[in-house]
Design an enzyme around this catalytic site. Sequence first.
Site, PDB file in Angstrom:
ATOM      1  N   LYS A  79      -4.892  55.611  -0.639  1.00 57.93           N
ATOM      2  CA  LYS A  79      -6.228  55.803  -1.204  1.00 57.93           C
ATOM      3  C   LYS A  79      -6.736  54.479  -1.775  1.00 57.93           C
ATOM      4  CE  LYS A  79      -8.764  58.826  -4.437  1.00 57.93           C
ATOM      5  NZ  LYS A  79      -8.667  59.946  -5.399  1.00 57.93           N
ATOM      6  N   SER A 159     -11.928  63.891  -4.765  1.00 53.64           N
ATOM      7  CA  SER A 159     -12.316  62.579  -4.293  1.00 53.64           C
ATOM      8  C   SER A 159     -11.412  62.028  -3.193  1.00 53.64           C
ATOM      9  CB  SER A 159     -12.328  61.596  -5.473  1.00 53.64           C
ATOM     10  OG  SER A 159     -11.005  61.404  -5.979  1.00 53.64           O
ATOM     11  N   SER A 183      -8.844  66.377  -7.568  1.00 54.33           N
ATOM     12  CA  SER A 183      -9.092  65.492  -6.423  1.00 54.33           C
ATOM     13  C   SER A 183      -7.948  65.354  -5.437  1.00 54.33           C
ATOM     14  CB  SER A 183      -9.501  64.102  -6.919  1.00 54.33           C
ATOM     15  OG  SER A 183     -10.799  64.136  -7.456  1.00 54.33           O
TER      16      SER A 183
END
Length: 493
Positions: A79, A159, A183
């Site tokens: 990420k 997210s 998330s």
Amino acid sequence: MTDLTALTIAEARDRLIAKDVSASELTEAYIKAIDAANETLNTYVAVTPEKARDMAKASDARIAKGEAGALEGIPLGIKDLFATEGVHTQACSHILDKFKPRYESTVTANLWADGAVMLGKLNMDEFAMGSSNETSYYGPVKNPWRRKGSNMDLVPGGSSGGSAAAVAAHLCAGATATDTGGSIRQPAALTGTVGIKPTYGRCSRWGTVAFASSLDQAGPIARDVRDAAIMLKSMASVDPKDTTSVDRTVPDYEASVGRSVKGLRIGVPREYRVDGMPEEIEALWQQGIAWLKDAGAEIVDVSLPHTRYALPAYYIVAPAEASSNLARYDGVRYGLRMPGRDVIDMYEQTRATGFGREVKRRIMIGTYVLSAGYYDAYYLRAQKVRTLIKRDFENVYADGIDALLTPATPSAAFGIADEDMASDPVKMYLNDIFTVTVNMAGLPGIAVPAGLSAEGTPLGLQLIGRPFDEETLFATASVIEKAAGRYTPAKWW
């Protein structure tokens, strides 16, 4: 030969150790898959093929010497919130343009120490603020799942949407992610993958771009429960550079996968039956209850009375911490710098240009609730509510409950640029209704695929555990996974 990208981490690990396949071959298969799919799905914001090849070559050498690490030769996506030395790290924000850190986050350093291979940096909501991966400076990620008979592009959740979509589409064997209010678990549920948010303090936050420091926690998104357990074992550690990381031995999480749940007491919180919840979510929940009961668990109705205050309290605490954490982005030392008449004007122009709409909204909310005259009325009250939420869980666990079973999301994946969501931020925030309590209380939570919606898209269930009892979550989630099966999208990209 099986498509190498279809192998789980556990399967790939066994093939690599048996020398049936090399780390270089496995890595090349993923690089080829990314090249073919990324323009369509937009999961990666930076691909690092040469770095991946070098790391894979080093893995092959270690395997040949019998020195393989726990993740030796396994290609992972990272990420864009995790600092990776010399590699694009921008939290998918314009304000961090061209930033390449000179240091490595503790979580990724742990993974590389165990032999993992980095394929690149994954798309995400800007500064992890979003539930649909539509706030990224690099554009939305497309969910690899589609509704039956429809070509509509769906969100992958957020997210960590890039992480979840890349794992679901077989563009990495597993991915790092972070969870501040859901998330990891929400995108995992919307893409048919497994995501675990460990207990606060289980994984170091050092070198991870901060959103809300008392809520943020790193964790993995993987294809199945076993892979999530394997990844978390490598990611977790105590870290002297992070004073909130906890000095506790990291268990062998994989050993708990498949363990019997007979005699476990699983709580079903009545407050999670929210108004307007779709019938298929309630039916999924009841199915999960039946599976656990069939496996020998005892189902107990419980109450978490302050749950209804969790979402509003979260959207005070998280923006308040964000407004403080994001004050450092001013155009002086790194990232975007816009010209100005003087230094103050330069700050203002840089922040106005560099931050996206959702990030600005949360900074403004956070600054407001921390301002003189409003601090006591909002922020202080929200922190008191947070204490009550934590106490609710403590009371339930004190009564002998081993874990809680709830839905993971209030619905299946919705369309990209959904007008309903775009016009009302609160509707978007409601996607976190089942997940934020876990962050507010600092507890571990796992999302596991449990079925498909009427439209043929994934739905997940959530299990919430006692502090530092991720092992019970892996054992219980594997029961649901065994009963429900695994889900893979039909390839259209």
